[in-house]
Design an enzyme around this catalytic site. Structure first.
Site, PDB file in Angstrom:
ATOM      1  N   TYR A  32      10.625 -19.520 -93.522  1.00  0.00           N
ATOM      2  CA  TYR A  32      10.124 -20.887 -93.305  1.00  0.00           C
ATOM      3  C   TYR A  32       8.799 -21.086 -94.041  1.00  0.00           C
ATOM      4  O   TYR A  32       8.607 -22.088 -94.738  1.00  0.00           O
ATOM      5  CB  TYR A  32       9.940 -21.129 -91.812  1.00  0.00           C
ATOM      6  N   LYS A  86       8.287 -23.894 -97.169  1.00  0.00           N
ATOM      7  CA  LYS A  86       7.286 -24.960 -97.071  1.00  0.00           C
ATOM      8  C   LYS A  86       6.152 -24.745 -98.074  1.00  0.00           C
ATOM      9  O   LYS A  86       5.611 -25.700 -98.636  1.00  0.00           O
ATOM     10  CB  LYS A  86       6.732 -25.025 -95.650  1.00  0.00           C
ATOM     11  N   VAL A 123      20.419 -34.234 -97.234  1.00  0.00           N
ATOM     12  CA  VAL A 123      19.574 -33.833 -98.367  1.00  0.00           C
ATOM     13  C   VAL A 123      20.215 -32.757 -99.237  1.00  0.00           C
ATOM     14  O   VAL A 123      19.735 -32.494-100.350  1.00  0.00           O
ATOM     15  CB  VAL A 123      18.175 -33.355 -97.896  1.00  0.00           C
ATOM     16  N   THR A 149       8.216 -31.125 -80.543  1.00  0.00           N
ATOM     17  CA  THR A 149       9.468 -31.704 -81.033  1.00  0.00           C
ATOM     18  C   THR A 149      10.609 -30.768 -80.666  1.00  0.00           C
ATOM     19  O   THR A 149      10.415 -29.734 -80.032  1.00  0.00           O
ATOM     20  CB  THR A 149       9.435 -31.887 -82.567  1.00  0.00           C
TER      21      THR A 149
END
Length: 267
Positions: free
Chosen positions: A142, A146, A51, A177
């Site tokens: 973070y 976001k 990306v 995850t």
């Protein structure tokens, strides 16, 4: 004709779960990875895409359109975690995080829009985070990256609505995850004034991910959104209290909410 779906960051975690679920539901799925050759036995196609590299993005999308003739759904899932005291987090790591979590999705969106305009249809789903609704201690970078994606989606969807292209955000809470293993951790410095509070908070954050929900829940939510004629602007998926924390932020005075967060993180 089955819908063609492209999922960035499709080799593990939420992206992999979503890809497998949609494949089982009859969708034609392409996942992406910077190193797809490392992953064998995938239940869906994996193509190379970084990306942060515009040419890589164009090549991957060209491959999908050449093979299938269309692209119906883009799921911007590729993302990176980052933790640390903002004062002690290197500027380069902050920039890298925004490259992946904010600028990367924008690059991919720009690359798919021409095809979706030709089709006069399309759906773009940006995977953000419940953390993007609040500035969390030692996760501020973070949260900011976001949160920025959440806001730009609000503007973007109004600009593209006239082309019959829909865009939405899906903000997950903590899911089990490997994001904790792959994210950048600012080191806990021996002489740091943040040593104890950052160390304790980092341990708490990792415990939350370990005890997180099955990412299959995210896959089911994405499936429902794809089958919704007019998706909402924002969706939240996670534990009740994680979602309710967003409601509390709206209704509580700022300082009361801040005290609540500091109590939660034992600061």
């Amino acid at each position: 004709m089955s819908k063609v779906v492209l999922i960035t960051g499709g080799s593990s975690g939420i992206g992999k779960s979503v890809g497998e679920f949609l494949t089982h539901k009859g969708f034609t799925v392409y996942g992406t990875s910077r190193n797809p050759e490392r992953y064998t036995g995938s239940q869906f196609n994996l193509v190379k895409l970084d990306v942060s590299d515009t040419e890589s993005i164009k090549a991957a999308i060209t491959t999908v359109i050449k093979e299938k003739g269309r692209l119906d759904v883009l799921i911007n899932n590729a993302g990176a975690g980052i933790t640390g005291p903002i004062e002690e987090t290197p500027d380069l790591e902050i920039q890298r995080n925004f490259e992946t979590n904010f600028f990367g999705p924008i690059r991919v969106i720009k690359a798919v829009l021409p095809q979706m305009r030709v089709q006069n249809s399309g759906l773009i789903i940006n995977i953000t985070s419940i953390a993007g609704y609040m500035g969390l201690p030692y996760r501020g970078v973070y949260s900011a990256s976001k949160g920025a994606l959440e806001l730009i989606t609000e503007a973007f969807r109004m600009e593209i609505k006239g082309f019959n292209i829909h865009m939405t955000n899906v903000a997950p809470g903590d899911f089990a995850t490997n994001i904790a293993a792959g994210r950048y951790h600012a080191p806990i410095l021996e002489n740091s004034p943040y040593k104890k509070t950052y160390g304790d908070t980092l341990h708490l954050m990792n415990a939350h991910v370990t005890a997180g929900k099955d990412p299959h829940i995210m896959a089911e939510s994405i499936f429902k959104i794809i089958n919704t004629p007019k998706p909402k602007i924002h969706y939240k998926v996670g534990e009740f209290m994680q979602k309710f924390s967003i409601v509390l932020k709206r209704i509580l005075p700022d300082k009361v909410y801040e005290k609540m967060l500091m109590k939660h993180y034992k600061l």
